[in-house]
Design an enzyme around this catalytic site. Sequence first.
Site, mmCIF file in Angstrom:
data_model
loop_
_atom_site.group_PDB
_atom_site.id
_atom_site.type_symbol
_atom_site.label_atom_id
_atom_site.label_comp_id
_atom_site.label_asym_id
_atom_site.label_seq_id
_atom_site.Cartn_x
_atom_site.Cartn_y
_atom_site.Cartn_z
ATOM 1 N N TYR A 32 0.831 -1.205 0.000
ATOM 2 C CA TYR A 32 0.000 0.000 0.000
ATOM 3 C C TYR A 32 0.861 1.249 0.000
ATOM 4 O O TYR A 32 2.070 1.192 0.211
ATOM 5 C CB TYR A 32 -0.923 0.016 1.222
ATOM 6 C CG TYR A 32 -0.227 0.377 2.518
ATOM 7 C CD1 TYR A 32 -0.331 1.666 3.051
ATOM 8 C CD2 TYR A 32 0.547 -0.555 3.214
ATOM 9 C CE1 TYR A 32 0.314 2.006 4.233
ATOM 10 C CE2 TYR A 32 1.187 -0.221 4.394
ATOM 11 C CZ TYR A 32 1.068 1.058 4.904
ATOM 12 O OH TYR A 32 1.718 1.393 6.065
ATOM 13 N N ARG A 51 7.782 4.087 -5.214
ATOM 14 C CA ARG A 51 7.999 3.139 -4.112
ATOM 15 C C ARG A 51 6.949 2.034 -4.135
ATOM 16 O O ARG A 51 7.243 0.877 -3.791
ATOM 17 C CB ARG A 51 7.984 3.867 -2.767
ATOM 18 C CG ARG A 51 8.363 2.951 -1.597
ATOM 19 C CD ARG A 51 8.496 3.701 -0.296
ATOM 20 N NE ARG A 51 7.214 4.289 0.123
ATOM 21 C CZ ARG A 51 7.078 5.035 1.204
ATOM 22 N NH1 ARG A 51 8.141 5.311 1.972
ATOM 23 N NH2 ARG A 51 5.893 5.539 1.531
ATOM 24 N N ARG A 99 -7.716 -20.469 -0.872
ATOM 25 C CA ARG A 99 -6.658 -20.200 0.096
ATOM 26 C C ARG A 99 -5.512 -21.209 -0.030
ATOM 27 O O ARG A 99 -5.703 -22.409 0.097
ATOM 28 C CB ARG A 99 -7.217 -20.221 1.523
ATOM 29 C CG ARG A 99 -6.220 -19.727 2.565
ATOM 30 C CD ARG A 99 -6.835 -19.712 3.965
ATOM 31 N NE ARG A 99 -5.944 -19.047 4.907
ATOM 32 C CZ ARG A 99 -4.901 -19.611 5.499
ATOM 33 N NH1 ARG A 99 -4.617 -20.888 5.237
ATOM 34 N NH2 ARG A 99 -4.140 -18.939 6.340
ATOM 35 N N HIS A 101 -0.955 -20.900 0.526
ATOM 36 C CA HIS A 101 0.192 -20.024 0.719
ATOM 37 C C HIS A 101 0.953 -19.769 -0.587
ATOM 38 O O HIS A 101 1.534 -18.701 -0.775
ATOM 39 C CB HIS A 101 1.159 -20.626 1.755
ATOM 40 C CG HIS A 101 0.685 -20.491 3.167
ATOM 41 N ND1 HIS A 101 -0.422 -21.149 3.642
ATOM 42 C CD2 HIS A 101 1.180 -19.766 4.212
ATOM 43 C CE1 HIS A 101 -0.598 -20.845 4.920
ATOM 44 N NE2 HIS A 101 0.359 -20.002 5.291
ATOM 45 N N LYS A 146 6.550 -1.805 1.948
ATOM 46 C CA LYS A 146 5.337 -1.224 2.549
ATOM 47 C C LYS A 146 4.197 -2.232 2.417
ATOM 48 O O LYS A 146 3.256 -2.077 1.630
ATOM 49 C CB LYS A 146 4.996 0.112 1.895
ATOM 50 C CG LYS A 146 4.202 1.041 2.806
ATOM 51 C CD LYS A 146 4.252 2.467 2.315
ATOM 52 C CE LYS A 146 3.372 3.395 3.140
ATOM 53 N NZ LYS A 146 3.850 3.566 4.520
ATOM 54 N N GLU A 178 12.846 2.768 13.985
ATOM 55 C CA GLU A 178 11.929 3.825 13.540
ATOM 56 C C GLU A 178 10.739 3.836 14.488
ATOM 57 O O GLU A 178 10.831 3.344 15.610
ATOM 58 C CB GLU A 178 11.508 3.595 12.086
ATOM 59 C CG GLU A 178 10.884 2.245 11.806
ATOM 60 C CD GLU A 178 10.533 2.039 10.340
ATOM 61 O OE1 GLU A 178 10.504 3.029 9.584
ATOM 62 O OE2 GLU A 178 10.267 0.881 9.949
#
Length: 283
Positions: A32, A51, A99, A101, A146, A178
């Site tokens: 995101y 990014r 579903r 992985h 991100k 951070e």
Amino acid sequence: MAYSLWNDQIVEEGSITISPEDRGYQFGDGIYEVIKVYNGHMFTAQEHIDRFYASAEKIRLVIPYTKDVLHKLLHDLIEKNNLNTGHVYFQITRGTTSRNHIFPDASVPAVLTGNVKTGERSIENFEKGVKATLVEDVRWLRCDIKSLNLLGAVLAKQEASEKGCYEAILHRGDIITECSSANVYGIKDGKLYTHPANNYILNGITRQVILKCAAEINLPVIEEPMTKGDLLTMDEIIVSSVSSEVTPVIDVDGQQIGAGVPGEWTRKLQKAFEAKLPISINA
């Protein structure tokens, strides 16, 4: 009426249906971005979009739109919602499938969504400063991506909130990394210290702007890890993000930082940052 981004369309927010088997919903398998909007214009939009594509590449997710197309979609979303000041949020997941992985077949389309949020700048925080708390950094080791996987940050932010703090300053052992949703810096003897941009932190777009501002005001930057002890003896501490901009921290776990008020270098950085806003808006 609010409007959202649904793949390559702008639609009424209430018309969107997300499958319970969307991989973002089940695995957090996606990425995101959040872009600040000032006066109806995105700030550092291209850097955020770049990014976004870099994060997608790191997790081997193919975005089915060019950067220019995405930029236009975000612009249209802001315009459709008549957003003046606030944020535009957008994310993409690896799509919907049974579903498992293992990545789905390449024919499964990615799912792009986005929405806007109105919000004024936090002037009081910029002027008076905020409190923070130290929290152990238990996130994964690819903080440069991100990712939608934010549980570690969520838990840290909640802990900070329950302590009456604005931010959680994270540390791995003795090393400051951070914050739960921001980058962190210390200023000591006329030098700016911050963790290097590696896999332990997100190289924030606002962080990149601040480092440019530091150069402009002749504030030397040292990209080296700080210890908890280093942090607590700084003359000034600031945190930065899309929403935080340049926010001074005046208290960490009850310990006063510097004089207990935003410092001289912080004010200079705020002024330099503010000066960049109209430059980017008109670009």
